[in-house]
Design a protein around this motif. Sequence first.
Motif, PDB file in Angstrom:
ATOM      1  N   LEU A  16       0.124  -1.226  -0.042  1.00  0.00           N
ATOM      2  CA  LEU A  16      -0.208   0.079   0.353  1.00  0.00           C
ATOM      3  C   LEU A  16       0.631   1.084  -0.383  1.00  0.00           C
ATOM      4  O   LEU A  16       2.002   1.324   1.013  1.00  0.00           O
ATOM      5  CB  LEU A  16      -0.653   0.069   1.551  1.00  0.00           C
ATOM      6  CG  LEU A  16      -2.184  -0.963   1.267  1.00  0.00           C
ATOM      7  CD1 LEU A  16      -2.790  -0.504   2.877  1.00  0.00           C
ATOM      8  CD2 LEU A  16      -2.974  -1.012   0.586  1.00  0.00           C
ATOM      9  N   PRO A  17       0.135   2.464  -0.616  1.00  0.00           N
ATOM     10  CA  PRO A  17       1.436   3.343  -0.982  1.00  0.00           C
ATOM     11  C   PRO A  17       1.285   4.030   0.712  1.00  0.00           C
ATOM     12  O   PRO A  17       0.064   3.811   1.297  1.00  0.00           O
ATOM     13  CB  PRO A  17       0.578   4.564  -2.000  1.00  0.00           C
ATOM     14  CG  PRO A  17      -0.890   3.492  -2.762  1.00  0.00           C
ATOM     15  CD  PRO A  17      -0.604   2.627  -2.219  1.00  0.00           C
TER      16      PRO A  17
ATOM     17  N   HIS B 134       0.392   6.763   1.642  1.00  0.00           N
ATOM     18  CA  HIS B 134      -0.371   8.343   2.225  1.00  0.00           C
ATOM     19  C   HIS B 134      -1.756   6.968   2.381  1.00  0.00           C
ATOM     20  O   HIS B 134      -2.840   7.409   3.313  1.00  0.00           O
ATOM     21  CB  HIS B 134      -1.073   8.771   0.684  1.00  0.00           C
ATOM     22  CG  HIS B 134      -0.905   8.016  -0.417  1.00  0.00           C
ATOM     23  ND1 HIS B 134      -0.422   7.897  -1.351  1.00  0.00           N
ATOM     24  CD2 HIS B 134      -2.607   7.791  -1.376  1.00  0.00           C
ATOM     25  CE1 HIS B 134      -1.515   7.015  -2.284  1.00  0.00           C
ATOM     26  NE2 HIS B 134      -2.857   7.508  -2.610  1.00  0.00           N
ATOM     27  N   ALA B 135      -1.986   6.196   1.421  1.00  0.00           N
ATOM     28  CA  ALA B 135      -3.427   5.371   2.275  1.00  0.00           C
ATOM     29  C   ALA B 135      -2.927   4.408   3.489  1.00  0.00           C
ATOM     30  O   ALA B 135      -3.982   4.411   4.177  1.00  0.00           O
ATOM     31  CB  ALA B 135      -3.075   3.508   0.937  1.00  0.00           C
ATOM     32  N   LEU B 136      -1.307   4.215   3.990  1.00  0.00           N
ATOM     33  CA  LEU B 136      -1.207   3.546   5.477  1.00  0.00           C
ATOM     34  C   LEU B 136      -1.820   4.726   6.200  1.00  0.00           C
ATOM     35  O   LEU B 136      -2.283   3.721   7.457  1.00  0.00           O
ATOM     36  CB  LEU B 136       0.031   2.899   5.560  1.00  0.00           C
ATOM     37  CG  LEU B 136       0.123   1.598   3.981  1.00  0.00           C
ATOM     38  CD1 LEU B 136       1.552   1.127   4.415  1.00  0.00           C
ATOM     39  CD2 LEU B 136      -0.372   0.935   5.118  1.00  0.00           C
ATOM     40  N   GLU B 137      -1.677   5.833   5.915  1.00  0.00           N
ATOM     41  CA  GLU B 137      -1.326   7.177   6.779  1.00  0.00           C
ATOM     42  C   GLU B 137      -2.855   7.418   6.971  1.00  0.00           C
ATOM     43  O   GLU B 137      -3.509   7.094   7.881  1.00  0.00           O
ATOM     44  CB  GLU B 137      -1.202   8.633   6.151  1.00  0.00           C
ATOM     45  CG  GLU B 137       0.403   8.698   6.810  1.00  0.00           C
ATOM     46  CD  GLU B 137       0.921   9.596   5.807  1.00  0.00           C
ATOM     47  OE1 GLU B 137       0.702  10.575   4.969  1.00  0.00           O
ATOM     48  OE2 GLU B 137       2.104   9.875   5.817  1.00  0.00           O
ATOM     49  N   GLN B 138      -3.719   7.096   6.248  1.00  0.00           N
ATOM     50  CA  GLN B 138      -5.653   6.899   6.230  1.00  0.00           C
ATOM     51  C   GLN B 138      -5.627   6.137   7.227  1.00  0.00           C
ATOM     52  O   GLN B 138      -7.475   6.184   7.440  1.00  0.00           O
ATOM     53  CB  GLN B 138      -5.985   7.166   4.582  1.00  0.00           C
ATOM     54  CG  GLN B 138      -6.272   8.595   4.069  1.00  0.00           C
ATOM     55  CD  GLN B 138      -6.968   9.910   5.093  1.00  0.00           C
ATOM     56  OE1 GLN B 138      -7.614   9.483   4.973  1.00  0.00           O
ATOM     57  NE2 GLN B 138      -5.443  11.166   5.108  1.00  0.00           N
ATOM     58  N   ILE B 139      -5.139   4.892   6.791  1.00  0.00           N
ATOM     59  CA  ILE B 139      -5.980   3.677   7.721  1.00  0.00           C
ATOM     60  C   ILE B 139      -5.319   3.974   9.079  1.00  0.00           C
ATOM     61  O   ILE B 139      -6.370   3.946  10.363  1.00  0.00           O
ATOM     62  CB  ILE B 139      -5.357   1.936   7.096  1.00  0.00           C
ATOM     63  CG1 ILE B 139      -5.475   1.997   6.001  1.00  0.00           C
ATOM     64  CG2 ILE B 139      -5.725   1.223   8.165  1.00  0.00           C
ATOM     65  CD1 ILE B 139      -4.797   0.473   5.165  1.00  0.00           C
ATOM     66  N   HIS B 140      -4.097   4.416   9.846  1.00  0.00           N
ATOM     67  CA  HIS B 140      -4.019   4.575  10.631  1.00  0.00           C
ATOM     68  C   HIS B 140      -4.843   5.607  11.352  1.00  0.00           C
ATOM     69  O   HIS B 140      -5.344   5.412  12.900  1.00  0.00           O
ATOM     70  CB  HIS B 140      -2.498   4.826  10.883  1.00  0.00           C
ATOM     71  CG  HIS B 140      -1.849   3.694  10.656  1.00  0.00           C
ATOM     72  ND1 HIS B 140      -1.605   2.774  10.737  1.00  0.00           N
ATOM     73  CD2 HIS B 140      -0.634   3.829   9.675  1.00  0.00           C
ATOM     74  CE1 HIS B 140      -0.793   1.741  10.564  1.00  0.00           C
ATOM     75  NE2 HIS B 140      -0.333   2.344  10.200  1.00  0.00           N
TER      76      HIS B 140
END
Length: 144
Positions: free
Chosen positions: A110-111, A113-119
């Motif tokens: 996952l990129p 920015h996607a991991l940041e949104q998930i967290h």
Amino acid sequence: MMRLALVVLLVGSAMAQHFNRPQVRQAPHIEIVRSESTGPEEDGSYYFSYEGSDGTRREQSGRPTGPNLHQVQGTYSYTDPEGNRVEVSFVADENGYVAQSPFLPVAPPLPVHALEQIHFAEEQKRQGIVHDERGFVTGRRGGF
């Protein structure tokens, strides 16, 4: 002249039908060179395996794990068009079908920015923040 036109029309129609037919590729005939099976037993368990003359193989067993539940596991293998021997092992149970093989595709990571949104979403969930279907904050569990 009329007869010539009729003959040309009939021949053209026959040729069009011949050339517009879908081409069906004949698969080679593969003999079963080994086959073994047991069951189903009284408890619902079973086992089977077979091997084809082209080297394809399959082995599978299943057993009940609860009311209306089964676990199935096995392997299958074949030679792909590039000549690689592909073997896949699998388990299917109440958690779904899970296959394992080095030949199966793997999703890219996952990129960031996607991991940041998930967290971020996980942190809001831990704080009890509730969103509506449009993504607006509607409150907190337990009130403000």
